[in-house]
Design a protein around this motif. Structure first.
Motif, PDB file in Angstrom:
ATOM      1  N   ASN A 105       0.820  -1.266  -0.038  1.00 15.87           N
ATOM      2  CA  ASN A 105       0.038  -0.007  -0.024  1.00 15.87           C
ATOM      3  C   ASN A 105       0.931   1.288  -0.054  1.00 15.87           C
ATOM      4  O   ASN A 105       0.626   2.054   0.623  1.00 15.87           O
ATOM      5  N   ASN A 106       1.804   1.338  -0.970  1.00 10.99           N
ATOM      6  CA  ASN A 106       2.868   2.342  -0.975  1.00 10.99           C
ATOM      7  C   ASN A 106       2.736   2.689  -2.276  1.00 10.99           C
ATOM      8  O   ASN A 106       3.890   3.349  -2.851  1.00 10.99           O
ATOM      9  N   GLY A 107       1.594   2.959  -2.773  1.00 12.01           N
ATOM     10  CA  GLY A 107       1.619   3.604  -4.212  1.00 12.01           C
ATOM     11  C   GLY A 107       1.408   2.244  -5.251  1.00 12.01           C
ATOM     12  O   GLY A 107       1.534   1.316  -4.983  1.00 12.01           O
ATOM     13  N   PHE A 108       1.763   2.851  -6.588  1.00 12.90           N
ATOM     14  CA  PHE A 108       1.912   2.014  -7.750  1.00 12.90           C
ATOM     15  C   PHE A 108       2.394   2.483  -8.865  1.00 12.90           C
ATOM     16  O   PHE A 108       2.622   3.792  -8.806  1.00 12.90           O
ATOM     17  N   GLN A 109       2.655   1.634  -9.689  1.00 13.12           N
ATOM     18  CA  GLN A 109       3.365   2.102 -10.906  1.00 13.12           C
ATOM     19  C   GLN A 109       2.240   1.568 -12.070  1.00 13.12           C
ATOM     20  O   GLN A 109       1.988   0.185 -12.251  1.00 13.12           O
ATOM     21  N   ALA A 110       1.924   2.258 -12.992  1.00  9.48           N
ATOM     22  CA  ALA A 110       0.955   1.810 -14.120  1.00  9.48           C
ATOM     23  C   ALA A 110       1.494   1.972 -15.462  1.00  9.48           C
ATOM     24  O   ALA A 110       2.311   2.994 -15.766  1.00  9.48           O
ATOM     25  N   GLY A 111       0.935   1.226 -16.272  1.00  6.27           N
ATOM     26  CA  GLY A 111       1.160   1.283 -17.718  1.00  6.27           C
ATOM     27  C   GLY A 111       0.239   2.193 -18.371  1.00  6.27           C
ATOM     28  O   GLY A 111      -0.986   2.290 -17.945  1.00  6.27           O
ATOM     29  N   ILE A 136       3.648   5.327 -15.557  1.00 13.19           N
ATOM     30  CA  ILE A 136       3.637   6.450 -14.625  1.00 13.19           C
ATOM     31  C   ILE A 136       3.297   5.965 -13.141  1.00 13.19           C
ATOM     32  O   ILE A 136       2.667   4.839 -13.276  1.00 13.19           O
ATOM     33  N   GLY A 137       3.856   6.571 -12.256  1.00  9.13           N
ATOM     34  CA  GLY A 137       3.588   6.124 -10.949  1.00  9.13           C
ATOM     35  C   GLY A 137       3.990   6.936  -9.876  1.00  9.13           C
ATOM     36  O   GLY A 137       4.656   7.779  -9.839  1.00  9.13           O
ATOM     37  N   SER A 158       3.151  12.607  -1.755  1.00  6.94           N
ATOM     38  CA  SER A 158       3.607  11.429  -2.833  1.00  6.94           C
ATOM     39  C   SER A 158       4.283  12.510  -3.950  1.00  6.94           C
ATOM     40  O   SER A 158       3.845  13.410  -4.297  1.00  6.94           O
ATOM     41  N   SER A 159       5.133  11.638  -4.586  1.00  7.17           N
ATOM     42  CA  SER A 159       5.708  12.265  -5.735  1.00  7.17           C
ATOM     43  C   SER A 159       5.314  11.308  -6.792  1.00  7.17           C
ATOM     44  O   SER A 159       5.240  10.206  -6.822  1.00  7.17           O
ATOM     45  N   LEU A 160       5.477  11.987  -8.132  1.00  7.09           N
ATOM     46  CA  LEU A 160       4.714  11.246  -9.279  1.00  7.09           C
ATOM     47  C   LEU A 160       6.220  11.291 -10.468  1.00  7.09           C
ATOM     48  O   LEU A 160       6.777  12.058 -10.506  1.00  7.09           O
ATOM     49  N   GLY A 161       6.526   9.991 -10.970  1.00  7.99           N
ATOM     50  CA  GLY A 161       7.349   9.801 -11.899  1.00  7.99           C
ATOM     51  C   GLY A 161       6.802   9.114 -13.033  1.00  7.99           C
ATOM     52  O   GLY A 161       5.592   8.587 -13.167  1.00  7.99           O
TER      53      GLY A 161
END
Length: 181
Positions: free
Chosen positions: A65-71, A82-83, A94-97
């Motif tokens: 439950n620490n965010g996610f990375q999505a295609g 992106i995630g 949070s920060s977004l990359g």
């Protein structure tokens, strides 16, 4: 482990899994020279196995439950990733990359994907702040938070080692109260 989000008629986000390793590697490899200008991890992604290892960390991030990375899918084709780097639950931030393959540039895909992720951060995760950092000279990446109403908050000198030199990062932030979807 399910996450999918339709952004618009052409763009959708989906949680990346081990089954995406070949496709993630192919996309990275095809845009290798383009991506490596700003992304140091590209040089360490030499095989499908490296993409599998990344996707294993994606699964662990989701499970914790620490965010996610999505295609990022554009017309049902993987276009980028992106995630959230991680979620600071104590401070509700949070920060977004993100990255987008070269052939998908200039279509507004990343701006819309970022817009969707910021909305998810505020509306679904209940966060108060989202940050985006971009290399000072990476004008394409910096244009995204600027387009979305983020505030430029500062510069971190020599923040990242990329292609045998340090680059400064510009920090952008937006608060929930400032976000207009």
């Amino acid at each position: 482990m399910v996450f999918s989000h339709k952004v618009n008629e052409d763009i959708a986000l989906k949680l990346l899994t081990q089954q995406d390793a070949d496709e993630v590697f192919r996309l990275t490899d095809e845009s290798r020279e383009y991506l490596r200008e700003w992304l140091p991890w590209v040089d360490f992604t030499k095989s499908v196995s490296d993409s599998r290892n990344f996707l294993l960390s994606v699964q662990e991030q989701w499970a914790a439950n620490n965010g996610f990375q999505a295609g990022i899918c554009y017309r049902n084709e993987l276009a980028g990733v992106i995630g959230f780097h991680e979620v600071n639950w104590a401070n509700k931030s949070s920060s977004l990359g993100y990255w987008l393959a070269e052939g998908f540039q200039g279509k507004g895909i990343m701006t819309e994907a970022c817009r969707a992720m910021v909305s998810i951060a505020f509306e679904q995760y209940g966060l108060n702040r989202v940050e985006i950092r971009a290399a000072a000279e990476n004008h394409k990446s910096r244009a995204i938070p600027e387009r979305l109403g983020f505030k430029e908050e500062g510069r971190v000198r020599q923040s990242e080692w990329v292609n045998n030199h340090f680059v400064d990062h510009v920090i952008y932030g937006i608060l929930k109260e400032e976000w207009a979807t």
